[in-house]
Write an enzyme that holds these catalytic residues in place. Sequence first.
Site, PDB file in Angstrom:
ATOM      1  N   ASN A   1     -14.484  -2.621  15.396  1.00  0.00           N
ATOM      2  CA  ASN A   1     -13.213  -3.533  14.667  1.00  0.00           C
ATOM      3  C   ASN A   1     -13.192  -4.919  13.838  1.00  0.00           C
ATOM      4  O   ASN A   1     -13.207  -5.502  15.456  1.00  0.00           O
ATOM      5  CB  ASN A   1     -11.682  -2.720  14.688  1.00  0.00           C
ATOM      6  CG  ASN A   1     -11.231  -1.689  14.489  1.00  0.00           C
ATOM      7  OD1 ASN A   1     -12.365  -0.404  14.362  1.00  0.00           O
ATOM      8  ND2 ASN A   1     -10.364  -1.014  15.263  1.00  0.00           N
ATOM      9  N   GLY A   2     -12.903  -5.261  12.998  1.00  0.00           N
ATOM     10  CA  GLY A   2     -13.144  -6.932  12.841  1.00  0.00           C
ATOM     11  C   GLY A   2     -14.239  -7.407  12.119  1.00  0.00           C
ATOM     12  O   GLY A   2     -14.816  -6.208  11.566  1.00  0.00           O
TER      13      GLY A   2
ATOM     14  N   LYS B   1       2.626  -0.837  -6.783  1.00  0.00           N
ATOM     15  CA  LYS B   1       2.542   0.487  -6.100  1.00  0.00           C
ATOM     16  C   LYS B   1       2.080   1.813  -7.106  1.00  0.00           C
ATOM     17  O   LYS B   1       1.196   3.237  -7.232  1.00  0.00           O
ATOM     18  CB  LYS B   1       4.298   1.731  -6.497  1.00  0.00           C
ATOM     19  CG  LYS B   1       5.303   1.099  -5.089  1.00  0.00           C
ATOM     20  CD  LYS B   1       4.492   1.874  -4.071  1.00  0.00           C
ATOM     21  CE  LYS B   1       3.448   0.645  -3.139  1.00  0.00           C
ATOM     22  NZ  LYS B   1       4.119  -0.374  -2.187  1.00  0.00           N
TER      23      LYS B   1
ATOM     24  N   HIS C   1       5.529 -15.725 -22.840  1.00  0.00           N
ATOM     25  CA  HIS C   1       4.555 -17.033 -22.671  1.00  0.00           C
ATOM     26  C   HIS C   1       3.323 -16.227 -22.500  1.00  0.00           C
ATOM     27  O   HIS C   1       2.040 -17.088 -22.215  1.00  0.00           O
ATOM     28  CB  HIS C   1       4.616 -17.708 -21.865  1.00  0.00           C
ATOM     29  CG  HIS C   1       6.417 -17.892 -21.530  1.00  0.00           C
ATOM     30  ND1 HIS C   1       6.978 -19.364 -22.272  1.00  0.00           N
ATOM     31  CD2 HIS C   1       7.524 -17.871 -21.551  1.00  0.00           C
ATOM     32  CE1 HIS C   1       8.258 -19.511 -21.997  1.00  0.00           C
ATOM     33  NE2 HIS C   1       8.513 -18.716 -22.125  1.00  0.00           N
TER      34      HIS C   1
ATOM     35  N   GLU D   1      -2.625   1.109  -6.746  1.00  0.00           N
ATOM     36  CA  GLU D   1      -2.786   1.260  -5.743  1.00  0.00           C
ATOM     37  C   GLU D   1      -2.591   2.886  -5.711  1.00  0.00           C
ATOM     38  O   GLU D   1      -3.580   3.285  -5.006  1.00  0.00           O
ATOM     39  CB  GLU D   1      -1.500   1.342  -4.535  1.00  0.00           C
ATOM     40  CG  GLU D   1      -1.301   0.141  -3.755  1.00  0.00           C
ATOM     41  CD  GLU D   1      -0.599   0.122  -2.698  1.00  0.00           C
ATOM     42  OE1 GLU D   1      -0.999  -0.221  -1.882  1.00  0.00           O
ATOM     43  OE2 GLU D   1       0.432   0.112  -3.419  1.00  0.00           O
TER      44      GLU D   1
ATOM     45  N   LYS E   1      -4.408   1.751   5.595  1.00  0.00           N
ATOM     46  CA  LYS E   1      -2.695   0.856   5.853  1.00  0.00           C
ATOM     47  C   LYS E   1      -2.772  -0.318   6.860  1.00  0.00           C
ATOM     48  O   LYS E   1      -1.074  -0.403   6.337  1.00  0.00           O
ATOM     49  CB  LYS E   1      -2.468   2.133   7.187  1.00  0.00           C
ATOM     50  CG  LYS E   1      -0.278   2.238   7.313  1.00  0.00           C
ATOM     51  CD  LYS E   1      -0.179   2.617   5.734  1.00  0.00           C
ATOM     52  CE  LYS E   1       1.460   2.291   5.988  1.00  0.00           C
ATOM     53  NZ  LYS E   1       2.227   2.621   5.174  1.00  0.00           N
TER      54      LYS E   1
ATOM     55  N   TRP F   1     -13.945   1.838   8.030  1.00  0.00           N
ATOM     56  CA  TRP F   1     -13.427   0.887   6.316  1.00  0.00           C
ATOM     57  C   TRP F   1     -14.451  -0.640   6.119  1.00  0.00           C
ATOM     58  O   TRP F   1     -14.758  -1.153   6.633  1.00  0.00           O
ATOM     59  CB  TRP F   1     -12.236   0.294   6.623  1.00  0.00           C
ATOM     60  CG  TRP F   1     -11.559   0.126   5.192  1.00  0.00           C
ATOM     61  CD1 TRP F   1     -11.219   1.173   4.654  1.00  0.00           C
ATOM     62  CD2 TRP F   1     -11.887  -0.842   4.752  1.00  0.00           C
ATOM     63  NE1 TRP F   1     -10.717   0.412   3.364  1.00  0.00           N
ATOM     64  CE2 TRP F   1     -11.184  -0.662   3.309  1.00  0.00           C
ATOM     65  CE3 TRP F   1     -12.005  -2.023   4.934  1.00  0.00           C
ATOM     66  CZ2 TRP F   1     -10.880  -2.045   2.303  1.00  0.00           C
ATOM     67  CZ3 TRP F   1     -11.860  -3.876   4.302  1.00  0.00           C
ATOM     68  CH2 TRP F   1     -10.719  -3.115   2.762  1.00  0.00           C
TER      69      TRP F   1
ATOM     70  N   ARG G   1      -4.606   5.081   7.978  1.00  0.00           N
ATOM     71  CA  ARG G   1      -4.405   4.046   7.872  1.00  0.00           C
ATOM     72  C   ARG G   1      -5.960   3.590   7.048  1.00  0.00           C
ATOM     73  O   ARG G   1      -6.142   2.517   6.494  1.00  0.00           O
ATOM     74  CB  ARG G   1      -4.956   3.601   9.874  1.00  0.00           C
ATOM     75  CG  ARG G   1      -4.792   3.528  10.544  1.00  0.00           C
ATOM     76  CD  ARG G   1      -4.345   2.691  12.097  1.00  0.00           C
ATOM     77  NE  ARG G   1      -3.813   2.599  12.666  1.00  0.00           N
ATOM     78  CZ  ARG G   1      -3.475   0.823  12.527  1.00  0.00           C
ATOM     79  NH1 ARG G   1      -4.476  -0.086  11.906  1.00  0.00           N
ATOM     80  NH2 ARG G   1      -2.296   0.697  13.045  1.00  0.00           N
TER      81      ARG G   1
ATOM     82  N   GLU H   1       6.433  -4.642  -7.519  1.00  0.00           N
ATOM     83  CA  GLU H   1       6.279  -4.655  -6.707  1.00  0.00           C
ATOM     84  C   GLU H   1       6.641  -2.819  -6.848  1.00  0.00           C
ATOM     85  O   GLU H   1       5.107  -1.917  -6.587  1.00  0.00           O
ATOM     86  CB  GLU H   1       7.419  -3.925  -5.241  1.00  0.00           C
ATOM     87  CG  GLU H   1       7.457  -2.984  -4.376  1.00  0.00           C
ATOM     88  CD  GLU H   1       6.239  -2.511  -3.778  1.00  0.00           C
ATOM     89  OE1 GLU H   1       5.600  -3.502  -3.112  1.00  0.00           O
ATOM     90  OE2 GLU H   1       6.487  -1.259  -2.907  1.00  0.00           O
TER      91      GLU H   1
ATOM     92  N   CYS I   1     -10.626   0.058  10.424  1.00  0.00           N
ATOM     93  CA  CYS I   1     -11.106   0.863  11.235  1.00  0.00           C
ATOM     94  C   CYS I   1     -10.034   1.274  12.473  1.00  0.00           C
ATOM     95  O   CYS I   1      -9.155   0.455  12.671  1.00  0.00           O
ATOM     96  CB  CYS I   1     -12.440   0.076  11.441  1.00  0.00           C
ATOM     97  SG  CYS I   1     -13.034  -0.657   9.869  1.00  0.00           S
TER      98      CYS I   1
HETATM   99  C1  AGP Z   1       1.733  -1.721   0.116  1.00  0.00           C
HETATM  100  O1  AGP Z   1       1.652   0.009  -0.108  1.00  0.00           O
HETATM  101  C2  AGP Z   1       0.387  -1.661   0.533  1.00  0.00           C
HETATM  102  N1  AGP Z   1      -0.328  -0.602   0.880  1.00  0.00           N
HETATM  103  C3  AGP Z   1      -0.184  -3.500   1.414  1.00  0.00           C
HETATM  104  O2  AGP Z   1       0.044  -3.327  -0.346  1.00  0.00           O
HETATM  105  C4  AGP Z   1       0.744  -4.000   2.813  1.00  0.00           C
HETATM  106  O3  AGP Z   1       2.217  -4.066   2.019  1.00  0.00           O
HETATM  107  C5  AGP Z   1      -0.459  -4.459   2.874  1.00  0.00           C
HETATM  108  O4  AGP Z   1      -1.064  -5.081   3.119  1.00  0.00           O
HETATM  109  C6  AGP Z   1       1.330  -5.238   4.255  1.00  0.00           C
HETATM  110  O5  AGP Z   1       0.829  -4.814   5.247  1.00  0.00           O
HETATM  111  P1  AGP Z   1       2.267  -5.175   6.014  1.00  0.00           P
HETATM  112  O6  AGP Z   1       3.286  -4.864   5.803  1.00  0.00           O
HETATM  113  O7  AGP Z   1       1.704  -4.608   7.680  1.00  0.00           O
HETATM  114  O8  AGP Z   1       1.911  -6.475   7.130  1.00  0.00           O
END
Ligand code: AGP
Length: 610
Positions: free
Chosen positions: A100-101, A487, A506, A490, A605, A74, A27, A483, A2
């Site tokens: 927000n929150g 990616k 395993h 996401e 974001k 959001w 964001r 990672e 948000c």
């Molecule tokens: C990464 O591609 C993500 N969108 C997400 O996992 C991100 O790394 C995570 O939310 C942590 O964010 P930050 O590094 O701003 O704390």
Amino acid sequence: MCGIIAFTGSLDVIPILLEGLRRLEYRGYDSAGVATVDETGIHLRKRSGRITELARALDDEPLTGVCGISHTRWATHGPATEWNAHPHLDEAADFAVVHNGVIENHLQLRQQLEDDGVVFRSDTDTEVLTHLVAKLWSGNLVEAVTRATELVRGTYGVAVICRHEPGTIVGARLGSPLVIGIGPAGHSIASDPGALANHAEKIVYLADRQICQITPEGWTVWTRDAVTVDCRMHDLRQVVDTIDDDLNGFPHHMLKEIYEQPEALTNAMRGRLDEADATAHFGGLNLDPRQLRGVERIIMTACGTSYHAGLVGEYLFEELARIPVEVEYASELRYRNPPVDRNTITLAITQSGETADTLAALRESKRMGHTTLAICNVVGSSIAREADGGVYLHAGTEVGVASTKAFTSQVCVLAMLAVYFGRTRHLSALQGARLIDELQALPDAVREALRCHDVVKQVAQRHAHARNILYLGRQYLYPVALEGALKLKEISYIHAEGYPAAEMKHGPIALVDEETPSVFLVPRGQVFDKVMSNMQEIKARRGPVIAIASPADREVARVADDVIPIPDVPEWLQPIVAAIPLQLLAYEISLLRGCDVDKPRNLAKSVTVE
Ligand code: AGP
């Protein structure tokens, strides 16, 4: 997540609010709205979907005025509909609130308000705050907001307007960032300094439990006990030195940021490598040599991609600094009660510096009396300000929701920190000098790794239809496998899993068939032969293999179906170089599947709720 932007002054408010919302767009959000206020009352426009929908609504039914609040939502409580979008009004439409929150006790408060006859019009937790402000107002908006926020449990960053005080906006913060913008034509409140770039020159950060009021003429900040706070002003340009909305000819922010990595790494290392002393230096760690030598254990805490950087950090610190490291998801650490001895420091890793779980974990460590450090990209963010010391990435604004340059910069900073700690312990000057040389060669190696893009495009064509993809690596490259899988998930919505390559047998090997490709991270190194055996195990079960390997590696080429070449670098720096093809692969597959690369569904974001 948000976003809030509010303005009062002498300028037409709608263009300012829309511009601010667009700056917060990256964001992640799913609805947007604005409310203006003047002597005739409060005027509202809201739409589900993108800001362009809201702008269209404002073209169809324009709003004018010089004071207003706006929001990108959001969804948390209730779906992404127009009725759940902010701002929310009280029943008489005298007050409008953006928030927000998360208000944790909203159900109890809602029940109490409904018992008093209040009719709710949304599913949100925010709406209770609107009705509370209306109920508690007795001629002074600051007082009403102060009293309302005292009744809520949870987190909030709010901006409130009232038809009885047009021209005034009241803000309050607890656990959700809020800044005041000060400019020649008026004052503003925003959840992120970046939203203020077109009209403010100075900013003031609100701290938790502070309330502020802005008018066209001035601004004031109080504590909850109505004590005026003498706040420090910051130059907006210094804080947001890298506002960069320009795609520079790239089709997406993610691709631009992937290609920015050689420069981001150079920036992360600038002024920090000391050839004379064969070590690294950091201006803001705030640890004296005795404290530094006294560190016996490090707890790294983070979420998502930053957590994966922490996992690489664990290998780096154990090898180079011989300091035991534990890496914990911040969302878990914040509610754990691990026995932690005195000489343990907590290191929070975060691109945004606003991730709610990471902030909470940092605060919990601080409360227990531990020294807290942060690796952070966003200057002046909550975590950067609350940690005892830290290191900025200087990677520039990362707009793409899928983190790329922040990850490699985080790993680079962790590598430098490991050298720094190592040099206070057992690393010799000669060893230190070699490591510094290797770091200096890194940006060029990443430049070379980016040349794999054409090969990646062909590989993406072959596998864009896959329903599952496995990512496998060992040691330093196990976190990179995690990672790579993150990616892909996401931005392409393909199911992907990362595993230590040897763990396959395993259980996960049961997933392997002709339709399930495995991406192997297999550059030369200590476990090369072991990873090759794991690769053979997959091939024996007819699983297609994509190998990330040295271009000259014939042994890999004989087994793998596709080889994506990366340059040879020392093992401790392989995570940075090997991440490049995985980022490109996720990007290309996402494009082929027609996904919104920079704004993937359901994601934000900066995750500012728990
Ligand atoms: C990464 O591609 C993500 N969108 C997400 O996992 C991100 O790394 C995570 O939310 C942590 O964010 P930050 O590094 O701003 O704390």
